[in-house]
Motif scaffolding. Structure first.
Motif, PDB file in Angstrom:
ATOM      1  N   CYS A  87      29.857   4.049   0.219  1.00 49.08           N
ATOM      2  CA  CYS A  87      30.582   2.792   0.032  1.00 49.08           C
ATOM      3  C   CYS A  87      31.411   2.529   1.275  1.00 49.08           C
ATOM      4  N   MET A  88      31.207   1.354   1.875  1.00 47.66           N
ATOM      5  CA  MET A  88      31.941   1.038   3.090  1.00 47.66           C
ATOM      6  C   MET A  88      33.179   0.192   2.784  1.00 47.66           C
ATOM      7  N   GLY A  89      33.454   0.012   1.506  1.00 41.93           N
ATOM      8  CA  GLY A  89      34.689  -0.679   1.122  1.00 41.93           C
ATOM      9  C   GLY A  89      34.706  -2.154   1.466  1.00 41.93           C
ATOM     10  N   CYS A  90      33.655  -2.870   1.074  1.00 40.41           N
ATOM     11  CA  CYS A  90      33.577  -4.290   1.426  1.00 40.41           C
ATOM     12  C   CYS A  90      34.556  -5.138   0.625  1.00 40.41           C
ATOM     13  N   GLY A  91      34.970  -4.623  -0.517  1.00 39.06           N
ATOM     14  CA  GLY A  91      35.927  -5.367  -1.334  1.00 39.06           C
ATOM     15  C   GLY A  91      35.347  -5.905  -2.627  1.00 39.06           C
ATOM     16  N   ALA A  92      34.005  -5.940  -2.722  1.00 41.81           N
ATOM     17  CA  ALA A  92      33.386  -6.560  -3.896  1.00 41.81           C
ATOM     18  C   ALA A  92      33.663  -5.787  -5.180  1.00 41.81           C
ATOM     19  N   ASN A  93      33.987  -4.498  -5.039  1.00 39.68           N
ATOM     20  CA  ASN A  93      34.276  -3.708  -6.242  1.00 39.68           C
ATOM     21  C   ASN A  93      35.515  -4.227  -6.960  1.00 39.68           C
TER      22      ASN A  93
ATOM     23  N   CYS B 171      24.985   0.865   0.100  1.00 48.24           N
ATOM     24  CA  CYS B 171      26.048   1.240  -0.836  1.00 48.24           C
ATOM     25  C   CYS B 171      25.771   2.568  -1.539  1.00 48.24           C
TER      26      CYS B 171
ATOM     27  N   CYS C  49      30.677  -0.112  -8.728  1.00 44.79           N
ATOM     28  CA  CYS C  49      29.487  -0.805  -8.245  1.00 44.79           C
ATOM     29  C   CYS C  49      28.237  -0.030  -8.639  1.00 44.79           C
TER      30      CYS C  49
ATOM     31  N   ARG D 147      27.257  -9.665  -4.437  1.00 46.46           N
ATOM     32  CA  ARG D 147      27.828  -8.341  -4.682  1.00 46.46           C
ATOM     33  C   ARG D 147      28.853  -8.393  -5.794  1.00 46.46           C
ATOM     34  N   PRO D 148      29.160  -7.341  -6.480  1.00 46.85           N
ATOM     35  CA  PRO D 148      28.537  -6.021  -6.409  1.00 46.85           C
ATOM     36  C   PRO D 148      27.258  -5.936  -7.235  1.00 46.85           C
TER      37      PRO D 148
END
Ligand code: SF4
Lengths: 611, 216
Positions: free
Chosen positions: A595-601, A591, A609, A280-281
């Motif tokens: 966006c679930m806010g995984c942090g990869a952004n 996504c 992303c 990701r992303p």
């Protein structure tokens, strides 16, 4: 070529994989370069040459005028025996020079079962495989690749690892080796300096401490090494190096065709899938860019087949436009296009009709789990209806061979879930009976299962793997429930999966087990010809370790992991939340839906992303 | 029918026959020459090789027939192919020919014979191969038979070629019965093992017709 080598090549199987000299290989004047790099792939030529990462990085490094990157692969057993007997050190294909004399030996680590080949290749090169025994600056031995997301099992052998995508970071690290050579740095100084490059992990600068229960308590950096190493990504794929020419092997390899990378990362969030989180992303190539690259790669190689590569081809936005553009160019030139990694939920006949005009064999879907409940647990967002619909489309379109992939031993799996696999296969068969356009040819449905391997950096990184006995019990249960002659059931042996699980979530102490396997003659362990389960068990126990400690122990949610030092963008708290969602049987949207806010952004600086 | 004369030397000698076919297909595509494909369900390019070359044997006289979709300038073809060939493969000449491969009757070869711990004079081998008859055992799955290989070669010479190395040249029969370079040399290990080399490297030099002229 030396006569000694020539003589052994006339005796071994498939000698063309040991000669080099392929079209488009890069040869430079060795007296005119400053840095010699051996790009090593710890598996056979046929596997390694099929690796897109190798072709990209080979080109990227060789674009630097003062560096010459050559290739080296693991020899098959017969060749290894000859090399050892004739005392010929492992050599690079382009120049034939021993890689032990190179400045840098770089390994591509794509899967854990290749670890023992790294040790073996270093030994064949006459280079000590323990990093601590390599006192001189060169050869510097480093690695990159997916399995570096937990570098700890290989910590004793590697001078450093490059996390994430290597197009830029590898070059930065290589330039530093060049500078270190010029300025006469000693190795400790080089290691301190290289640890400052973002994305570089220097294992020897981190000290592990273990608690009484054997779990890791801390992995503490020193000498200015960072607390956590954040993986590197290429933000704008089209601006990074992508080859126009590929080396064309003179002997058949696994993927003997042009491979075109569509995008990196995946918008889905299948909870078992390491690649889905590790890459990701999502970042994509532009359609125009891809069409241009496809043409130049095809023209400069002479290949008659091109395949699209990504984690999930159907998720490429504008796939229709791209395939139309490719087919317009390919069809008159008798070049065929193949599309792997299609998802079962949006399989389109139209697309398949266009791409696979001739061959209607071999269609593969991977529902991964038999019941909807369990597919929700793993967040494999494909419904039975969608799957059967895709099967219907395929059967109507004339396909009569279908492979279905599943995993056994997924978290929360019950016997009911196992039996659901057989039921699903029966429904697929029934769909064929209802809709097949040509029943006279019969149908062949193959169900395959493998034992689930919990991987680091996924929501299932805390899970216990089921034991080999339990896996085999579920295999028997499934086998007894598959009754139709049109359905074949294959299961993978659980032994490799157990070792893979122990290695993938191993800590630094596992390195000793790797040494023991190597000392007992182990290498090429991804090949059943060479994998020896008993040898692995002995190696672990001689190292005072238990594979089960790493593979089949459920971790506490506050446990410190050896791979916590590696930051892939996705937060551990997000993975934990996903784990809880899994147990609650709740799915997470992809996504593109939300966006679930995984942090990869956070790895991106100038864009969002999936842009 | 168009015919290509090409070399396969150096590292390329380890490319197998099957792989060579694939390699040549790709060489033609890279050179922009469209080879005519066979008709049928699974069309493949029409290419026909005179005599499959064993892995590890070099050659400066390989012949390959092909047909193109559209007429091409055969004189310009070798240069176009050579620009896109892997190392060791080199196109020498392209021409039209109706001369069928079955009319190849002889093959000129050379064998470099390496002896690691002993020295042999060329005359020793000359006198071995100069015998009235050379009876070899031929084993098949079912039987063992005796063959005299003497009529199957001609013009054999041996000369010294450096340290522990002899250079043997001969013209070998092609067709039924045939004699391969490896068989010619294995006569030594069968009959006079002390003369057998530790390693032999072969090269095809020329294909010959029944009138003892180069076959084209
Ligand atoms: S930040 Fe949001 S959109 Fe980006 S990868 Fe994570 S979940 Fe997906």
């Amino acid at each position: 070529m030396e006569q000694k080598l020539e003589r052994i090549l006339s005796r071994v199987q498939k000698p063309a994989r040991y000669t080099g000299g392929e079209y488009n290989e890069i040869v430079k004047d060795k007296s005119a370069v400053d840095l010699r790099v051996a790009f090593c792939f710890p598996d056979t030529y046929e596997i390694g040459m099929s690796n897109l990462g190798l072709q990209i990085l080979y080109g990227a490094i060789n674009r630097e005028p003062e560096m010459w990157c050559e290739r080296c692969f693991a020899p098959w057993g017969d060749m290894e025996e000859e090399l050892r007997r004739e005392k010929i050190p492992l050599y690079a294909l382009e120049s034939g020079d021993p890689i032990g004399d190179f400045d840098v030996i770089a390994f591509s680590l794509g899967y854990e079962m290749a670890y023992t080949s790294v040790l073996n290749m270093l030994e064949l090169a006459g280079v000590p495989y323990r990093a601590s025994e390599r006192k001189e600056l060169t050869p510097v031995v480093f690695a990159g690749g997916t399995s570096c997301v937990n570098p700890e099992p290989m910590a004793d052998f590697l001078d450093f690892c490059v996390l994430g995508e290597g197009e830029e970071a590898d070059i930065e690290a290589l330039r530093l080796v060049e500078r270190a050579k010029k300025e006469g740095w000693d190795k400790p100084r080089f290691l301190r300096e290289v640890s400052k490059i973002p994305g570089v992990y220097v294992p020897s600068l981190y000290t592990p401490e273990y608690g009484e229960d054997g779990t890791l308590r801390a992995l503490t950096p020193r000498d200015g090494a960072p607390e956590r190493v954040t993986k590197r990504i290429i933000e704008d794929l089209d601006s990074a190096f992508y080859p126009d020419r590929a080396i064309v092997p003179s002997t058949e390899i696994v993927h003997d065709r042009v491979v075109l990378e569509l995008f990196r990362g995946c918008v889905r969030g299948c909870r078992f899938c390491q690649a889905g989180f590790a890459y990701r992303p999502v970042r994509r190539h532009g359609t125009e860019f891809l069409l241009e690259k496809a043409k130049s790669l095809l023209e400069s190689s002479g290949y008659e087949e091109i395949t699209l590569s990504s984690l999930s081809t159907s998720d490429f936005k504008g796939l229709g436009e791209l395939t139309d553009g490719l087919l317009d160019w390919c069809e008159p030139r008798r070049i065929s296009l193949s599309l792997p990694s299609l998802r079962a939920d949006n399989f389109s006949m139209d697309l398949m009709e266009r791409v696979q005009k001739v061959r209607k064999s071999g269609l593969t879907f991977a529902p991964e789990a038999g019941s909807q409940r369990l597919r929700d647990v793993i967040n494999k967002n494909v419904t039975e209806e969608e799957l059967l619909n895709s099967c219907r489309v395929a059967f109507e379109g004339g396909w009569n061979t279908l492979k279905l992939y599943f995993m056994l031993g997924l978290p929360t799996e019950t016997d009911e879930d196992v039996i659901a696999i057989a039921k699903l296969a029966n429904k697929v068969l029934y769909t064929w009976r209802q809709y097949a356009s040509n029943k006279a040819r019969g149908v062949k449905i193959t169900v395959s299962t493998s034992m689930f391997v919990p991987k680091p950096h996924t929501p299932f990184q805390w899970e216990a793997q089921v034991g080999t006995e339990e896996y085999l019990r579920r295999v028997r249960l499934l086998r007894d429930n598959i009754t139709s002659k049109s359905i074949t059931y294959n299961w993978h042996s659980p032994e490799v999966s157990l070792i893979e699980a122990a290695l993938s979530r191993g800590d630094r102490r596992v390195g000793k087990a790797l040494e023991n396997v190597h000392a007992a003659g182990g290498r090429l362990d991804s090949w059943s010809d060479y994998f020896d389960f008993e040898r692995w068990l002995r190696a672990f126990s001689d190292a005072g370790l238990e594979p089960g400690f790493y593979a089949s122990r459920e971790r506490g949610e506050d446990e410190v992991f050896p791979w916590d030092v590696i930051d892939l963008g996705v937060r551990k708290s997000y993975l934990l939340r996903e784990r809880h969602e899994a147990y609650a049987g709740r799915v997470t949207p992809d996504c593109r839906v939300k966006c679930m806010g995984c942090g990869a952004n956070c790895l991106l600086e100038g864009r969002k992303c999936d842009e | 029918m168009s015919r290509l004369l090409f070399k396969k030397e150096g590292r390329a000698k380890f490319i197998s026959h099957l792989d060579l076919m694939r390699t040549m297909q790709r060489v033609f595509i890279r050179a922009g020459v469209k080879i005519k494909h066979t008709e049928g369900f699974n069309p493949h390019p029409y290419m026909n090789f005179a005599m499959p070359l064993p892995v590890g044997t070099e050659s400066v006289c390989e012949l390959m027939d092909f047909e193109t979709d559209a007429p091409i300038d055969l004189a310009a073809l070798p240069a176009a192919l050579n620009a896109v060939c892997p190392e060791g493969i080199e196109a020498l000449e392209a021409f039209d020919s109706d001369n069928k491969f079955k009319y190849i009757k002889w093959l000129d070869i050379e064998a470099r014979l390496f002896y690691y711990n002993k020295v042999h004079r060329p005359e020793e081998l000359m006198s071995f191969y100069g015998a009235e008859s050379i009876i070899m055992e031929k084993r098949t799955k079912r039987s063992v038979s005796q063959v005299d290989i003497k009529p199957l070669f001609t013009g054999l010479t041996v000369e010294a070629a450096g340290d522990g190395e002899l250079l043997l040249k001969a013209r070998l029969a092609v067709g039924e019965p045939a004699l391969s370079p490896a068989q010619l040399i294995s006569a030594l290990s069968q009959i006079s093992p002390e003369l057998a080399p530790d390693y032999a490297a072969f090269k095809r030099r020329e294909v010959i017709d029944k009138d003892m002229n180069p076959f084209r």
